[in-house]
Design a protein around this motif. Structure first.
Motif, short mmCIF file in Angstrom:
data_model
loop_
_atom_site.label_atom_id
_atom_site.label_comp_id
_atom_site.label_asym_id
_atom_site.label_seq_id
_atom_site.Cartn_x
_atom_site.Cartn_y
_atom_site.Cartn_z
N ARG A 1 32.24 44.56 46.07
CA ARG A 1 33.28 44.83 45.57
C ARG A 1 34.14 43.58 45.15
N GLU A 2 34.97 43.97 44.06
CA GLU A 2 36.04 43.28 43.60
C GLU A 2 37.25 43.71 44.51
N ASN A 3 37.87 42.67 45.16
CA ASN A 3 39.03 42.92 45.93
C ASN A 3 40.34 42.09 46.06
N PHE A 4 41.37 42.47 45.06
CA PHE A 4 42.42 41.60 44.61
C PHE A 4 43.59 41.56 45.87
N ALA A 5 43.37 42.24 46.96
CA ALA A 5 44.37 42.50 47.83
C ALA A 5 44.75 41.17 48.51
N SER A 6 43.79 40.31 48.80
CA SER A 6 44.26 38.99 49.30
C SER A 6 45.18 38.21 48.46
N GLY A 7 45.34 38.38 47.15
CA GLY A 7 46.33 37.79 46.16
C GLY A 7 46.17 36.26 46.00
N LEU A 8 44.61 36.13 46.34
CA LEU A 8 44.52 34.58 46.10
C LEU A 8 44.13 34.20 44.27
N VAL A 9 43.97 35.24 43.46
CA VAL A 9 43.92 35.13 42.31
C VAL A 9 44.50 35.98 41.64
N LEU B 1 32.62 37.75 38.55
CA LEU B 1 33.28 38.15 39.63
C LEU B 1 34.47 37.17 40.08
N ARG B 2 35.74 37.73 40.27
CA ARG B 2 36.83 36.64 40.32
C ARG B 2 37.52 36.92 41.93
N SER B 3 37.21 38.12 42.67
CA SER B 3 37.71 38.09 44.01
C SER B 3 36.54 38.65 44.71
N PRO B 4 35.47 38.45 44.64
CA PRO B 4 34.38 39.47 45.35
C PRO B 4 34.42 39.56 46.94
N GLU B 5 33.78 40.50 47.23
CA GLU B 5 33.99 40.80 48.83
C GLU B 5 32.54 41.54 49.08
N VAL B 6 31.70 40.98 50.08
CA VAL B 6 30.73 41.65 50.51
C VAL B 6 31.01 42.25 51.94
N CYS B 7 31.08 43.58 52.08
CA CYS B 7 31.25 44.23 53.21
C CYS B 7 30.59 43.73 54.28
N PRO B 8 31.14 43.78 55.75
CA PRO B 8 30.43 43.28 56.68
C PRO B 8 29.38 44.21 57.30
N GLY B 9 28.39 43.61 58.27
CA GLY B 9 27.68 44.82 58.80
C GLY B 9 27.68 44.91 60.47
N SER B 10 26.70 44.85 60.99
CA SER B 10 26.84 45.35 62.46
C SER B 10 26.38 44.11 63.44
N TYR C 1 36.93 20.41 38.31
CA TYR C 1 36.49 20.19 37.00
C TYR C 1 37.83 20.64 36.13
N GLU C 2 38.48 19.63 35.47
CA GLU C 2 39.51 20.07 34.66
C GLU C 2 40.84 20.23 35.37
N ARG C 3 40.63 21.14 36.24
CA ARG C 3 41.55 21.72 37.09
C ARG C 3 41.20 22.27 38.36
N ARG C 4 42.00 22.57 39.43
CA ARG C 4 41.67 23.21 40.57
C ARG C 4 41.37 24.60 40.41
N ARG C 5 40.45 25.22 40.94
CA ARG C 5 40.19 26.58 40.92
C ARG C 5 40.75 27.46 42.08
N LEU C 6 41.10 28.71 41.66
CA LEU C 6 41.70 29.63 42.53
C LEU C 6 40.53 30.39 43.29
N GLY C 7 41.03 30.88 44.43
CA GLY C 7 40.19 31.94 44.83
C GLY C 7 38.80 31.49 45.77
N GLY C 8 38.00 32.33 45.73
CA GLY C 8 36.85 32.18 46.65
C GLY C 8 36.03 33.40 46.97
N MET C 9 35.41 33.87 48.13
CA MET C 9 34.55 34.91 48.29
C MET C 9 34.53 35.11 49.53
#
Length: 445
Positions: free
Chosen positions: A273-281, A329-338, A423-431
């Motif tokens: 899912r895309e999850n922007f709740a972390s506010g990183l981007v 994808l701009r703020s992707p999140e893979v849900c955890p498992g067990s 490249y060109e500038r620092r990038r925001l966010g991650g995964m």
């Protein structure tokens, strides 16, 4: 130039451009800026250090179904900046009649506004070296620290306004053995945590000791593997390249076409899912549209949404969901498992522990096949114990196998893998991703 003073000037610039528009014209104005400290390390010594303040503005003018863009720096001096902007507006106006008509042009609309400012607790630029180097004394340590404030902003001719500011840092490093083998690590966030840095390095040092053992040659074939979070992140990043884009699906260029048609499936353990709740981007896109805070794309193995920007929506009769121009994808999140992290080696039993991958590319996009190489600290494991490092291997594997029937488990913990491109500038966010235990992962060389 003080970045905090740019907000008022950016607003004034948008207002001045709006006042000079002709009746048939519309515009968008985007801003990317940073005030960053960079320190490059080599052999556990400072090789290069310095700070930059950079601000770039992109002006797009639209009229009569034609579009033209211009990019220029913002200096913080109004007289200089307005002179450049006015010249850019005049040049774009002169160019437009000579450009082809765009039947799918999307004009800015709506009344969205936002203002998000995230303050961090970063190292003082003068304290970076003393915070980093003592922990790596006596090691062959190479890396780059980048930290500071980053800005993104948007304005347009219908009055939409967005402002996003955040403090962030990343330390991207490698530790080398005497024969040139490397362990890679990344630490990133909005607050420098000395304890987290020490713990990260302790783990890297342990891997470095194991990497000094004699490498074990591994014949080509299928092996049970553990993809550490950084390795799984490299695979998930491929979803942004001919994967989750609605335009790619419509044009038959997506690796997820078979998933959309129901011809192939992914594991019910896999949710993306895309999850922007972390506010990183920022949530706003190139037209000032706001993406939903959360958007599930793959739910328990089923494709339930794609990324749709307004241009694709117009061309194919879809509903836009705030995607960017690339529908990536701009703020992707893979849900955890067990799977508990402490049980990874026991669950792997005998197979390959893969810390990182690189050189990934599609080898057969319609079937979701990806090829790439193992990288950095990767090990052969027997009976739940790391036995030896391995020589680099090339893999060729399908998403529908490694994230489908062959996905044994995902870890309970998810890890933030920061985007460290400069490249060109620092990038925001991650995964945010867990580790993945996979059966019969195919190596071809």
């Amino acid at each position: 130039m003080a970045l905090d003073a740019l907000e008022a000037e950016f607003s004034d610039l948008a207002a001045a451009i709006a006042e000079r528009l002709l009746p048939e014209e519309q515009f968008t104005l985007g801003l990317n800026a940073e005030q960053s400290q960079f320190v490059r390390f080599n052999h556990a010594r400072v090789r290069q250090t310095g700070g930059i303040v950079d601000c770039q503005v992109g002006l797009t003018l639209m009229a009569n179904q034609r579009t033209a863009s211009w990019r220029f720096p913002l200096t913080g001096n109004w007289d200089t900046d307005w002179a450049i902007a006015a010249d850019a507006l005049a040049d774009l106006r002169a160019d437009l009649p000579h450009l082809p008509i765009d039947p799918y042009q999307v004009l800015p609309s709506g009344d969205a506004t936002s203002r998000d400012v995230h303050h961090g607790c970063l190292l003082d630029p003068n304290a970076v070296v003393d915070a980093v180097l003592p922990e790596v004394d006596g090691l062959d340590f190479t890396g780059i620290y980048a930290g500071g404030r980053m800005l993104q902003a948007y304005a347009d001719s219908v009055g939409q306004r967005h402002w996003f500011a955040t403090d962030s840092f990343s330390l991207d490093y490698s530790l080398f053995t005497a024969d040139g083998q490397a362990v890679k690590g990344t630490l990133a966030g909005s607050e420098w945590d000395a304890a987290a840095y020490a713990a990260k390095l302790a783990d890297s040092k342990q891997q470095l000791e194991r990497l000094a053992l004699t490498p074990k040659p591994i014949p080509k074939g299928g092996y049970r593997v553990y993809l550490a979070p950084a390795a799984l992140a490299d695979i998930v990043a491929m979803f942004s390249w001919g994967g989750v884009s609605e335009a790619s699906l419509q044009q038959g260029e997506s690796a997820l076409g078979a998933l959309q048609r129901g011809d192939r499936t992914l594991s019910s353990q896999f949710t993306l899912r895309e999850n922007f709740a972390s506010g990183l981007v920022p949530r706003f896109n190139h037209l000032g549209e706001i993406a939903p805070m959360e958007l599930t794309i793959i739910d328990q193995g089923k494709l339930v949404n794609t990324l749709v920007n307004s241009r694709t929506a117009k061309e194919y009769g879809k509903t836009a969901n705030g995607a960017n121009s690339a529908e990536s994808l701009r703020s992707p999140e893979v849900c955890p498992g067990s799977l508990p992290a402490a049980d990874v080696l026991t669950a792997l039993e005998t197979g390959l522990y893969l810390s990182n991958l690189h050189y990934l590319n599609w080898s057969d996009r319609p079937t979701g096949r990806i090829t790439g190489m193992t990288r950095y600290a990767c090990f052969w494991v027997e009976q739940g114990e790391i036995v030896a490092p391995i020589e680099n291997l090339r893999f060729d594997e399908s998403l529908y196998r490694c994230l489908g029937d062959n996905l044994i488990a995902l870890t309970q913990q998810i890890e933030f893998i920061a985007t460290v491109d400069t490249y060109e500038r620092r990038r925001l966010g991650g995964m945010w991703v867990p580790g993945a235990l996979v059966e019969d992962f195919t190596f071809t060389l």
